[in-house]
Design a protein around this motif. Structure first.
Motif, PDB file in Angstrom:
ATOM      1  N   ALA A   1      58.972  10.468  31.758  1.00  0.00           N
ATOM      2  CA  ALA A   1      59.598  10.140  33.294  1.00  0.00           C
ATOM      3  C   ALA A   1      59.956  11.604  33.827  1.00  0.00           C
ATOM      4  CB  ALA A   1      60.888   9.309  33.283  1.00  0.00           C
ATOM      5  N   ALA A   2      60.871  12.396  32.753  1.00  0.00           N
ATOM      6  CA  ALA A   2      61.231  13.825  33.200  1.00  0.00           C
ATOM      7  C   ALA A   2      59.984  14.920  33.445  1.00  0.00           C
ATOM      8  CB  ALA A   2      62.020  14.248  32.024  1.00  0.00           C
ATOM      9  N   LEU A   3      59.158  14.675  32.482  1.00  0.00           N
ATOM     10  CA  LEU A   3      57.791  15.387  32.692  1.00  0.00           C
ATOM     11  C   LEU A   3      57.161  15.305  34.117  1.00  0.00           C
ATOM     12  CD1 LEU A   3      56.345  15.623  28.924  1.00  0.00           C
ATOM     13  CD2 LEU A   3      57.111  17.418  30.322  1.00  0.00           C
ATOM     14  N   CYS A   4      57.009  14.029  34.295  1.00  0.00           N
ATOM     15  CA  CYS A   4      56.295  13.484  35.627  1.00  0.00           C
ATOM     16  C   CYS A   4      57.045  13.922  36.713  1.00  0.00           C
ATOM     17  CB  CYS A   4      56.383  11.996  35.650  1.00  0.00           C
ATOM     18  SG  CYS A   4      54.834  11.106  34.613  1.00  0.00           S
ATOM     19  N   ALA A   5      58.481  13.913  36.814  1.00  0.00           N
ATOM     20  CA  ALA A   5      59.229  14.352  37.712  1.00  0.00           C
ATOM     21  C   ALA A   5      58.998  16.196  37.926  1.00  0.00           C
ATOM     22  CB  ALA A   5      60.819  14.260  37.633  1.00  0.00           C
ATOM     23  N   LEU A   6      58.908  16.878  36.862  1.00  0.00           N
ATOM     24  CA  LEU A   6      58.595  18.143  36.868  1.00  0.00           C
ATOM     25  C   LEU A   6      57.195  18.521  37.521  1.00  0.00           C
ATOM     26  CD1 LEU A   6      60.585  19.461  33.751  1.00  0.00           C
ATOM     27  CD2 LEU A   6      61.289  19.384  36.149  1.00  0.00           C
ATOM     28  N   ALA A   7      56.348  17.623  36.971  1.00  0.00           N
ATOM     29  CA  ALA A   7      54.916  17.902  37.288  1.00  0.00           C
ATOM     30  C   ALA A   7      54.579  17.525  38.728  1.00  0.00           C
ATOM     31  CB  ALA A   7      53.860  16.803  36.396  1.00  0.00           C
ATOM     32  N   ASP A   8      55.536  16.566  39.422  1.00  0.00           N
ATOM     33  CA  ASP A   8      55.306  16.247  40.700  1.00  0.00           C
ATOM     34  C   ASP A   8      56.023  17.188  41.642  1.00  0.00           C
ATOM     35  OD1 ASP A   8      54.664  14.340  42.594  1.00  0.00           O
ATOM     36  OD2 ASP A   8      56.915  13.835  42.877  1.00  0.00           O
ATOM     37  N   THR A   9      56.781  18.136  41.115  1.00  0.00           N
ATOM     38  CA  THR A   9      57.334  19.182  42.140  1.00  0.00           C
ATOM     39  C   THR A   9      56.567  20.297  41.842  1.00  0.00           C
ATOM     40  OG1 THR A   9      59.167  19.748  40.169  1.00  0.00           O
ATOM     41  CG2 THR A   9      59.439  18.243  42.293  1.00  0.00           C
ATOM     42  N   GLY A  10      55.398  20.324  40.804  1.00  0.00           N
ATOM     43  CA  GLY A  10      54.309  21.483  40.802  1.00  0.00           C
ATOM     44  C   GLY A  10      55.116  22.648  39.502  1.00  0.00           C
ATOM     45  N   LEU A  11      56.038  22.029  38.729  1.00  0.00           N
ATOM     46  CA  LEU A  11      56.484  23.194  37.831  1.00  0.00           C
ATOM     47  C   LEU A  11      55.715  22.862  36.556  1.00  0.00           C
ATOM     48  CD1 LEU A  11      60.266  22.615  38.249  1.00  0.00           C
ATOM     49  CD2 LEU A  11      59.051  24.666  38.519  1.00  0.00           C
ATOM     50  N   SER A  12      55.521  23.894  35.960  1.00  0.00           N
ATOM     51  CA  SER A  12      54.839  23.958  34.365  1.00  0.00           C
ATOM     52  C   SER A  12      56.051  23.764  33.534  1.00  0.00           C
ATOM     53  CB  SER A  12      54.055  25.211  33.971  1.00  0.00           C
ATOM     54  OG  SER A  12      55.006  26.267  34.076  1.00  0.00           O
ATOM     55  N   VAL A  13      56.043  23.103  32.249  1.00  0.00           N
ATOM     56  CA  VAL A  13      57.152  23.066  31.406  1.00  0.00           C
ATOM     57  C   VAL A  13      56.925  23.831  30.120  1.00  0.00           C
ATOM     58  CG1 VAL A  13      58.531  21.066  30.276  1.00  0.00           C
ATOM     59  CG2 VAL A  13      57.606  20.749  32.521  1.00  0.00           C
ATOM     60  N   GLN A  14      57.777  24.287  29.527  1.00  0.00           N
ATOM     61  CA  GLN A  14      57.501  24.818  28.192  1.00  0.00           C
ATOM     62  C   GLN A  14      58.469  23.989  27.487  1.00  0.00           C
ATOM     63  OE1 GLN A  14      55.515  27.219  26.839  1.00  0.00           O
ATOM     64  NE2 GLN A  14      56.251  26.368  24.717  1.00  0.00           N
ATOM     65  N   GLU A  15      58.158  23.456  26.095  1.00  0.00           N
ATOM     66  CA  GLU A  15      58.804  22.748  25.191  1.00  0.00           C
ATOM     67  C   GLU A  15      59.350  23.465  24.158  1.00  0.00           C
ATOM     68  OE1 GLU A  15      55.784  19.326  25.978  1.00  0.00           O
ATOM     69  OE2 GLU A  15      57.518  18.276  24.864  1.00  0.00           O
ATOM     70  N   TYR A  16      60.687  23.219  23.675  1.00  0.00           N
ATOM     71  CA  TYR A  16      61.104  23.925  22.456  1.00  0.00           C
ATOM     72  C   TYR A  16      61.669  22.707  21.591  1.00  0.00           C
ATOM     73  CZ  TYR A  16      60.787  28.015  25.262  1.00  0.00           C
ATOM     74  OH  TYR A  16      60.242  29.081  26.269  1.00  0.00           O
TER      75      TYR A  16
ATOM     76  N   ARG B   1      63.687  14.735  39.961  1.00  0.00           N
ATOM     77  CA  ARG B   1      62.656  15.398  41.300  1.00  0.00           C
ATOM     78  C   ARG B   1      63.497  15.878  42.204  1.00  0.00           C
ATOM     79  NH1 ARG B   1      59.657  10.665  43.218  1.00  0.00           N
ATOM     80  NH2 ARG B   1      58.309  10.885  41.374  1.00  0.00           N
ATOM     81  N   GLU B   2      64.476  15.344  42.733  1.00  0.00           N
ATOM     82  CA  GLU B   2      65.541  15.927  43.468  1.00  0.00           C
ATOM     83  C   GLU B   2      66.139  17.086  43.058  1.00  0.00           C
ATOM     84  OE1 GLU B   2      69.858  14.444  45.701  1.00  0.00           O
ATOM     85  OE2 GLU B   2      68.212  12.975  44.870  1.00  0.00           O
ATOM     86  N   VAL B   3      66.577  17.341  41.739  1.00  0.00           N
ATOM     87  CA  VAL B   3      67.159  18.475  41.183  1.00  0.00           C
ATOM     88  C   VAL B   3      66.299  19.539  41.385  1.00  0.00           C
ATOM     89  CG1 VAL B   3      67.928  19.462  39.121  1.00  0.00           C
ATOM     90  CG2 VAL B   3      68.781  17.310  39.827  1.00  0.00           C
ATOM     91  N   ALA B   4      64.849  19.368  41.035  1.00  0.00           N
ATOM     92  CA  ALA B   4      63.955  20.330  41.023  1.00  0.00           C
ATOM     93  C   ALA B   4      63.662  20.680  42.567  1.00  0.00           C
ATOM     94  CB  ALA B   4      62.647  19.830  40.329  1.00  0.00           C
ATOM     95  N   ARG B   5      63.509  19.710  43.302  1.00  0.00           N
ATOM     96  CA  ARG B   5      63.364  20.344  44.841  1.00  0.00           C
ATOM     97  C   ARG B   5      64.559  21.148  45.401  1.00  0.00           C
ATOM     98  NH1 ARG B   5      60.551  14.707  46.419  1.00  0.00           N
ATOM     99  NH2 ARG B   5      58.352  15.303  45.603  1.00  0.00           N
ATOM    100  N   ASP B   6      65.905  20.602  45.008  1.00  0.00           N
ATOM    101  CA  ASP B   6      66.898  21.267  45.645  1.00  0.00           C
ATOM    102  C   ASP B   6      67.146  22.797  44.975  1.00  0.00           C
ATOM    103  OD1 ASP B   6      67.424  19.168  47.057  1.00  0.00           O
ATOM    104  OD2 ASP B   6      69.156  18.319  46.022  1.00  0.00           O
TER     105      ASP B   6
END
Length: 182
Positions: free
Chosen positions: A87-102, A53-58
């Motif tokens: 946990a990683a998906l929740c952190a990204l969702a919490d910062t408003g990011l959509s996630v593409q998976e590969y 969450r901190e990485v995504a916000r920074d």
């Protein structure tokens, strides 16, 4: 476009941030979140959540990409990896990011050219593609490779969707054929 790549793991979660403009790529940041092993599972997952969450916000990424879970020989390990990914998906969702998976195969093919590349080959190609002075750590290199894969794949997927959304829609495929084709 700024992309945050994630290589999830319960012991070590890699992250990498790149900028992409057309075919050009620039390194922004990368690192590894080391999760203390002696803590209860819930606390370990919280370390991943809070740090990502901190990485995504920074980093202020526009998009995120993450490696998909593969079925391991050990079901317990697969389950734990799935929890770390959650946990990683929740952190990204919490910062408003959509996630593409590969998949690992897709990432390796996009970065190295072969789906069966070694960790060392990924590190070398990430260093080359991003013009880094040194070789990134394995987990950070995997996360950067995931971001590079997204940088290469996302524009094509967007163009295909814009050209023929009905062709790519699972609902349309089901209506035409009577069954879903994946």
């Amino acid at each position: 476009m700024r992309i945050l790549g994630i290589d999830p793991g319960l012991r070590r979660t890699g992250f990498g941030v790149i900028e992409a403009s057309g075919a050009r790529l620039w390194y922004v940041a990368s690192g590894t979140i080391v999760v203390p092993a002696g803590q209860p599972l819930s606390e370990r997952l919280k370390v991943i959540l809070d740090n990502l969450r901190e990485v995504a916000r920074d980093a202020h990424p526009d998009q995120a990409a993450m490696e998909k879970v593969f079925l391991n020989k050990n079901p317990a390990s697969t389950l734990l990896l799935g929890q770390a990914r959650g946990a990683a998906l929740c952190a990204l969702a919490d910062t408003g990011l959509s996630v593409q998976e590969y998949t690992a195969l897709q990432i390796k093919k996009a970065v190295v050219g072969t789906g069966h590349a070694s960790k060392e080959q990924i590190q070398v190609m990430v260093r080359h593609l991003l013009a880094l002075d040194g070789t990134p750590a394995p987990d950070a290199a995997d996360a950067l490779a995931c971001a590079i894969c997204h940088a290469h794949c996302a524009p094509l997927a967007g163009r295909l969707q814009a050209l023929a959304p009905e062709i790519l829609s699972p609902r349309t495929r089901r209506l035409r054929t009577g069954r879903l084709i994946s």
